[in-house]
Enzyme design. Structure first.
Site, PDB file in Angstrom:
ATOM      1  N   HIS A  89       1.729  64.377  28.733  1.00 54.10           N
ATOM      2  CA  HIS A  89       1.525  64.638  27.577  1.00 54.10           C
ATOM      3  C   HIS A  89       2.684  65.665  26.805  1.00 54.10           C
ATOM      4  CE1 HIS A  89      -2.537  62.907  27.585  1.00 54.10           C
ATOM      5  NE2 HIS A  89      -2.580  63.509  28.839  1.00 54.10           N
ATOM      6  N   SER A 143      30.717  65.086  17.021  1.00 56.22           N
ATOM      7  CA  SER A 143      30.279  64.971  15.775  1.00 56.22           C
ATOM      8  C   SER A 143      31.340  65.101  14.665  1.00 56.22           C
ATOM      9  CB  SER A 143      29.225  66.037  15.458  1.00 56.22           C
ATOM     10  OG  SER A 143      29.302  66.322  13.946  1.00 56.22           O
ATOM     11  N   TYR A 155      12.930  17.004  23.518  1.00 54.53           N
ATOM     12  CA  TYR A 155      14.037  17.595  23.127  1.00 54.53           C
ATOM     13  C   TYR A 155      14.133  17.756  21.541  1.00 54.53           C
ATOM     14  CZ  TYR A 155      18.659  19.686  21.995  1.00 54.53           C
ATOM     15  OH  TYR A 155      19.631  20.223  21.567  1.00 54.53           O
TER      16      TYR A 155
HETATM   17  N1  ARG Z   1      24.176  20.901  21.809  1.00 51.59           N
HETATM   18  C1  ARG Z   1      23.065  20.584  22.259  1.00 51.59           C
HETATM   19  C2  ARG Z   1      22.373  21.872  22.891  1.00 51.59           C
HETATM   20  O1  ARG Z   1      22.866  22.920  22.918  1.00 51.59           O
HETATM   21  C3  ARG Z   1      22.951  19.713  23.450  1.00 51.59           C
HETATM   22  C4  ARG Z   1      21.686  18.594  23.430  1.00 51.59           C
HETATM   23  C5  ARG Z   1      21.693  17.831  22.225  1.00 51.59           C
HETATM   24  N2  ARG Z   1      21.105  16.798  22.379  1.00 51.59           N
HETATM   25  C6  ARG Z   1      20.802  15.899  21.403  1.00 51.59           C
HETATM   26  N3  ARG Z   1      20.182  14.828  21.609  1.00 51.59           N
HETATM   27  N4  ARG Z   1      21.407  16.058  20.091  1.00 51.59           N
HETATM   28  O2  ARG Z   1      21.030  21.895  22.801  1.00 51.59           O
END
Ligand code: ARG
Length: 495
Positions: A157, A278, A318
């Site tokens: 503390h 400073s 993705y």
């Molecule tokens: N430039 C993309 C990234 O950094 C690579 C993968 C892209 N894949 C795609 N189907 N657009 O993730």
């Protein structure tokens, strides 16, 4: 050069949209890894009978040339390319034509390609940060070793709590940073699965060997499931997460150092190399590098937050969102790496004012626990002893006295007053509960600031550190062997 991928599309990106969409800037960091990934992939394609020898030789030559051009600083990669993957493939085709060059991307997608690149960079970064941590641990251990008998007030503390030593305090951070090392190592092991060969999400009809590319690129194993391999970023989140924990630990340590370098404490003096001044106050010496370590921890937490937010709502598979994951991840690596390095230098060069630390223990009531524990050895329970001690301390304060002036009667009188008990108190009680060295030597619990305990910790942590250095060497050797394998494979196939 026209786009490799926009065959189906009638219109190009306008310049602004191209700049918005491209990842070339953050991709540059994995330029060489991208080339290595392709070298390995195409060697494997040839070994599996998918790519003709003649085409392979041309591709390998072109890729090696591009790597050299890159190292010589000859390449300019603009926003007209979506990413380095497109750029490199386009450049290979430009050099050797689409018949040979057009084979280089068979059996993979940019989705698995970008991940193998990111993971290769991340593995190197994690190893470097792990090395930096072991260096930091070494420096702190060395400083700790010279201060295991230098008394210091321990605070809870923000108030005087118990007697300790500066060496023992430092060893607390040695242990925290060793755990940071362990977390990074475990994270590394989970990053170390090769996603290449998962293709876009559902694999390929080509009879590729994922173990072969793993061997050529230094991965211990394949990230087996193709949906997992291309969709997941938990390994990146975990990396930023272990780095965030590390930054939190060094940030707290930094706070102590900043506070203790102020005039009120004056426990440590940072060397000028790590201090600033400073613009108006000529007398100032500011511990600003250490303040920045604390400040920059926010950056790494921000990176973790950014990563977690990016992935949390994404459907499986993705999505372009994932392109953004590189930016915070790189930032987390960079900031953590330099923060640990700067802290290491600052600790190595600071001076420690053991006299000021000792002076703070004088007249302090930090020994009250020990007094209560001595009394609890008599017919008082610990809680009774605690109450007697509290009253004794209050009486001393009221009389403007300290524990150094404590007499046996001060204690026996209070025990009688509060509990009607006649207890025996030795006449040497004052030394026991006011002399820092004696108080330290009276500590009995494992892990306490007793100098012998701290000395054992120093020894043991030294051994641990040696073990971890070997572990890191082993990890690095595996990468060197993989790089050799790749080099030899290139030689064999181009001979
Ligand atoms: N430039 C993309 C990234 O950094 C690579 C993968 C892209 N894949 C795609 N189907 N657009 O993730």
């Amino acid at each position: 050069m026209s786009s490799l991928f926009r065959t189906k599309l009638d219109k190009k990106f306008d310049d602004r949209t191209a700049r918005f969409h491209t990842s070339v800037v953050e991709d540059l960091r994995m330029f060489e890894e991208d080339i290595d990934g392709t070298l390995a992939h195409d060697i494997m394609l040839h070994e599996q009978g998918i790519l003709e020898k003649e085409d392979l030789v041309k591709i390998l030559g072109a890729l090696q040339e591009i790597k050299q051009e890159w190292r010589d600083g000859k390449l300019e990669i603009g926003a007209e390319y979506e990413d380095v993957h497109e750029y490199i493939e386009a450049r290979v085709i430009e050099k050797i034509g689409v018949e040979a060059g057009g084979m280089m991307h068979a059996g993979r997608s940019r989705n698995d390609q970008v991940l193998v690149d990111m993971k290769m960079v991340s593995k190197k970064e994690l190893i470097e940060i792990a090395e930096n941590i072991l260096n930091l641990v070494q420096v702190i251990c060395d400083v700790a070793d010279t201060h295991i008998e230098d008394p210091m007030v321990l605070y809870t503390h923000g108030q005087h709590a118990q007697i300790g030593t500066f060496g023992h305090y430092l060893l607390a951070y040695v242990d925290q940073f060793l755990r940071d090392y362990q977390r990074i190592k475990q994270c590394y092991d989970r990053v170390n699965y090769n996603p290449l060969g998962a293709a876009a999400i559902g694999g390929t009809t080509l009879r590729i060997s994922r173990m072969r590319t793993s061997e050529l690129l230094g991965f211990d194993n394949i990230q087996e499931n193709s949906v997992d391999a291309t969709s997941s970023r938990d390994w990146a989140v975990e990396s930023a997460s272990v780095l965030s924990i590390l930054m939190g630990n060094i940030s707290r340590f930094a706070t102590d150092i900043v506070m203790w370098s102020g005039k009120e404490f004056n426990y440590v003096n940072l060397s000028d190399e790590y201090s600033s001044s400073s613009s108006i106050m000529p007398q100032k010496k500011n511990p600003s590098t250490i303040e920045l370590i604390r400040g920059k921890s926010a950056e790494v937490y921000g990176a973790l937050q950014e990563l977690m937010t990016m992935v949390k709502g994404l459907p499986t598979g993705y999505f372009q969102d994932l392109q953004q994951t590189k930016i915070p991840l790189w930032r987390a690596f960079d900031t953590t790496k330099t923060s640990v390095e700067v802290l290491t230098g600052a600790i190595k060069t600071m001076t420690v004012n053991t006299d000021t630390m000792l002076a703070q223990t004088k007249g302090s009531f930090i020994y009250a626990v020990q007094l209560a524990e001595v009394l609890a050895e008599s017919e008082l329970s610990f809680r009774e002893a605690y109450k007697v001690t509290a009253q004794v301390v209050n009486n001393l304060i009221a009389d403007d006295r300290t524990l150094e002036q404590l007499t046996a009667e001060d204690v026996t009188a209070v025990a009688k007053e509060l509990f009607g008990k006649d207890i025996k108190v030795s006449s040497g009680i004052a030394a026991k509960v006011s002399d820092p060295i004696e108080a330290l030597n009276n500590l009995r619990s494992p892990g306490s600031p007793h100098p012998a305990e701290a000395a054992m910790q120093v020894e043991n942590r030294k051994e641990l550190r040696e073990r971890y250095w070997k572990e890191l060497d082993f990890m690095k050797i595996k990468l060197v062997i993989a790089a050799d394998n790749l080099k030899n494979a290139i030689q064999t196939h181009t001979a």
